[in-house]
Write an enzyme that holds these catalytic residues in place. Structure first.
Site, PDB file in Angstrom:
ATOM      1  N   ASP A  44       0.813  -1.208   0.000  1.00 52.45           N
ATOM      2  CA  ASP A  44       0.000   0.000   0.000  1.00 52.45           C
ATOM      3  C   ASP A  44       0.854   1.271   0.000  1.00 52.45           C
ATOM      4  O   ASP A  44       1.907   1.326   0.639  1.00 52.45           O
ATOM      5  CB  ASP A  44      -0.859  -0.026   1.279  1.00 52.45           C
ATOM      6  CG  ASP A  44      -1.752   1.183   1.432  1.00 52.45           C
ATOM      7  OD1 ASP A  44      -2.675   1.326   0.619  1.00 52.45           O
ATOM      8  OD2 ASP A  44      -1.534   1.979   2.378  1.00 52.45           O
TER       9      ASP A  44
ATOM     10  N   GLU B  84       1.145  -0.543  -5.068  1.00 49.50           N
ATOM     11  CA  GLU B  84       0.249   0.576  -5.333  1.00 49.50           C
ATOM     12  C   GLU B  84       1.058   1.857  -5.293  1.00 49.50           C
ATOM     13  O   GLU B  84       1.515   2.288  -4.242  1.00 49.50           O
ATOM     14  CB  GLU B  84      -0.864   0.660  -4.290  1.00 49.50           C
ATOM     15  CG  GLU B  84      -1.833   1.790  -4.604  1.00 49.50           C
ATOM     16  CD  GLU B  84      -2.435   2.464  -3.375  1.00 49.50           C
ATOM     17  OE1 GLU B  84      -3.578   2.921  -3.477  1.00 49.50           O
ATOM     18  OE2 GLU B  84      -1.762   2.561  -2.333  1.00 49.50           O
TER      19      GLU B  84
HETATM   20  C1  GLC Z   1      -3.867   3.640  -0.030  1.00 53.12           C
HETATM   21  C2  GLC Z   1      -5.190   2.922  -0.001  1.00 53.12           C
HETATM   22  C3  GLC Z   1      -6.251   3.858   0.510  1.00 53.12           C
HETATM   23  C4  GLC Z   1      -5.868   4.301   1.898  1.00 53.12           C
HETATM   24  C5  GLC Z   1      -4.468   4.904   1.890  1.00 53.12           C
HETATM   25  C6  GLC Z   1      -3.979   5.113   3.276  1.00 53.12           C
HETATM   26  O1  GLC Z   1      -3.859   4.682  -0.926  1.00 53.12           O
HETATM   27  O2  GLC Z   1      -5.495   2.425  -1.269  1.00 53.12           O
HETATM   28  O3  GLC Z   1      -7.501   3.252   0.529  1.00 53.12           O
HETATM   29  O4  GLC Z   1      -6.774   5.253   2.365  1.00 53.12           O
HETATM   30  O5  GLC Z   1      -3.551   4.061   1.257  1.00 53.12           O
HETATM   31  O6  GLC Z   1      -3.699   3.878   3.868  1.00 53.12           O
END
Ligand code: GLC
Ligand code: MG
Length: 578
Positions: free
Chosen positions: A223, A295
């Site tokens: 993440d 991500e």
């Molecule tokens: C990433 C996740 C999102 C979350 C953020 C903070 O971007 O996809 O949903 O709010 O991280 O953890």
């Protein structure tokens, strides 16, 4: 002479065999589950692990190879699980470690890999590490990014250490009374960033990975990767970022250049280290390669670096490709689609280990059809499944679920609540997180409760549900299943080259090997348009048949056409010719 020819043939054959053999993930179909919304097994209106396990046969049926779950770990649920208070335990509403062990067993039996969300950037402020860190515990004191206040020389008032902003708005720094210092949070105030300049943090997070690898996961989705490191000068201070001139909101990240708060070289090295950790683990323990999905939003060149660097280090197998998601919307032209597809294909590193991937939706964006056009559900699924490499589907996109508008006073997404009633809609993530629609019984078969954590989209009653679509020929779900099956079975989709053409209203994709061709004609324009295979390509055959048609194509599936014959592709429709 004869012997030489023989050897040559053997070598040639083994090269061919090698080229054709793919690791399990390389042509994989991946599915993202938002655990709160997939299936509620115990009637509390909230999805859970047992619910997910009960639906794994469905994911097998639709041809998924891997499933990734948004976080299921212990959490105060301020950011619905992205605020973790224990990386190695399960959130009580979702179940227990035993439930996850069972889910992994179910996955193994079905031949599906389970991928868990790994959130290294930040924890919850309720994590014991944070509580110990704010108390200056000797082992934990450097676990987070702490900095002393700056004192304003004129007012004598305390100020944050610098001008950086958080992604959810306002200063990235939050004053902590207990420790009498500021801590850094890239996201919510209740999501303090871990400090990866501390070897102890690196060790602890490695143990988290090993904990889950030992339980049998197939890999991790990581993440918020670009935010893992921030620049710190050798004297311990954090430099101000220059103004970007890109927006006027002084409290927003776009106001600043973000050159000290994103995409730092240290972040890439950390991902490469984790890649090596997973590769070593696979070597030691056998079994299929454990993989990383990352991500990361940002400029293409920065994202492609997650694949690996020019010194031979390798990182993420699946650096999420958000080109289409970020670059294309309902007003885009087929040429825009082409640009963003080609961007990835032409710029990604070359080499057998590097595989393209395609992501058009997730839990942070409006539903696919709400962004790309309400009648384009099938066409977008065709696009994703017919492009080379890895396809990623957000839950419900296979039945073409749509956004549910939720009034501000019922909104639960913290990002939307922070944005306020006037602009919450722009950033609200609730609309795409509503419960999965399984059938037309009450609550779409998601839950037996009369109240669910987010409301169910009422369109499950008018046909948008798995059960209805399963038994209807030509439904979104059946189109999706057919596409996935083709992707597995057709050599041209596994190994074929890819050419994209934008012709007015049409985006056309050619997949081709020496002996076979497949054409995808998608009308992403504003008017109906005619298409003939011979318009743009040299046909290998006289006749082609429409092997898949979108619900709105007006073309009978299975119909044959001469390669020179003009066929009308209606606006928003898609047709695949083989
Ligand atoms: C990433 C996740 C999102 C979350 C953020 C903070 O971007 O996809 O949903 O709010 O991280 O953890
Ligand atoms: Mg439940």
């Amino acid at each position: 002479m004869k012997i030489f020819v023989g050897i040559f043939i053997i070598i040639a054959a083994s090269i061919v065999a090698q080229a054709a053999k793919k690791d399990w993930w390389e042509r994989g179909n991946f599915y993202q589950i938002y655990p709160r919304s997939f299936k509620d097994s115990d009637g509390d209106g909230i999805g859970d692990i047992k619910g997910i396990a009960s639906k794994m046969p469905y994911l097998k049926e639709i041809g998924m190879d891997g499933v990734w779950l948004s976080p299921i770990f212990k959490s105060p649920m301020v950011d619905f699980g992205y605020d973790i208070s224990n990386y190695t335990d399960i959130h009580w509403e979702y179940g227990t470690l035993a439930d996850v062990d069972n889910l992994i067993k179910v996955c193994k039996r079905l031949g599906i890999k389970l991928i868990l969300d790994f959130v290294p950037n930040h924890t919850s402020d309720q994590h014991p590490w944070f509580l110990l860190s704010e108390a200056n515990d000797p082992y934990y004191k450097d676990f987070y990014v702490w900095a002393p206040a700056k004192i304003n020389s004129e007012t004598g008032e305390r100020e944050p250490p610098n001008n950086w902003n958080s992604i959810f708005g306002n200063s990235i720094w939050e004053w902590n009374e207990k420790r009498q210092e500021y801590y850094l949070h890239q996201f919510l105030i209740s999501q303090p960033d871990l400090n990866f300049r501390s070897q102890n943090v690196i060790n602890e997070m490695k143990n988290v990975l090993l904990f889950w690898l030992d339980r049998g996961i197939g890999g991790v989705r990581i993440d918020a990767v670009p935010h893992i490191f921030e620049t710190q000068f050798s004297d311990g201070t954090y430099p101000d970022e220059a103004l970007s001139g890109e927006c006027s909101d002084t409290n927003s990240t776009c106001y600043l250049f973000q050159n000290y708060t994103r995409d730092l070289p240290e972040t890439y090295n950390l991902i490469y280290d984790w890649h090596d950790l997973l590769a070593d683990y696979t070597k030691q323990h056998g079994g299929d390669q454990r993989i990383i999905m990352t991500e990361a939003y940002g400029p293409l060149n920065r994202i492609l670096e997650y694949y690996g660097n020019s010194y031979g280090r390798v990182g993420s197998q699946i650096p999420f490709n958000f080109e289409i998601m970020d670059g294309v919307n309902a007003n885009s032209t087929p040429a825009d689609y082409k640009t963003h597809i080609d961007n990835w294909l032409n710029n990604m590193p070359k080499g057998a280990e590097f595989v393209p991937n395609w992501v058009v939706g997730n839990h942070d964006h409006h539903r696919v059809v709400n962004r790309f056009g309400l009648n384009r559900g099938d066409a977008i699924n065709m696009l994703v499944q017919m492009l080379p490499g890895i396809a990623v589907t957000y839950y419900g996109e296979e039945i073409v679920m749509t956004d549910l508008w939720i009034p501000y006073n019922e909104t639960v997404d913290p990002q939307a609540i922070l944005a306020g009633p006037d602009s919450y809609w722009e950033v609200d993530r609730d609309p795409c997180r509503t419960p999965m629609q399984w059938d037309n019984s009450s609550m779409a078969g998601f839950s037996t409760s009369r109240k669910t954590w987010l409301p169910v989209n009422p369109n499950y009653q008018t046909g948008v549900n798995v059960r209805n679509e399963r038994y209807k020929t030509g439904s979104h779900l059946n189109v999706f299943r057919k596409l996935v099956r083709m992707r597995k079975n057709r050599k041209v989709l596994q190994d074929g080259s890819t050419v994209t053409v934008a012709d007015n209203n049409l985006l056309i994709i050619k997949r081709e090997t020496k002996t076979s061709q497949l054409f995808v004609a998608l009308n992403f324009g504003t008017e109906d348009q005619d298409f003939a295979v011979s318009d743009h390509f040299v046909p290998l055959k006289k006749n082609y048949y429409a092997s898949v048609v979108s619900d709105n194509s007006n073309i009978r599936q299975g119909r044959y056409f001469r390669s020179t014959e003009k066929i009308t592709i209606p606006k928003d429709a898609g047709v695949i010719f083989e």
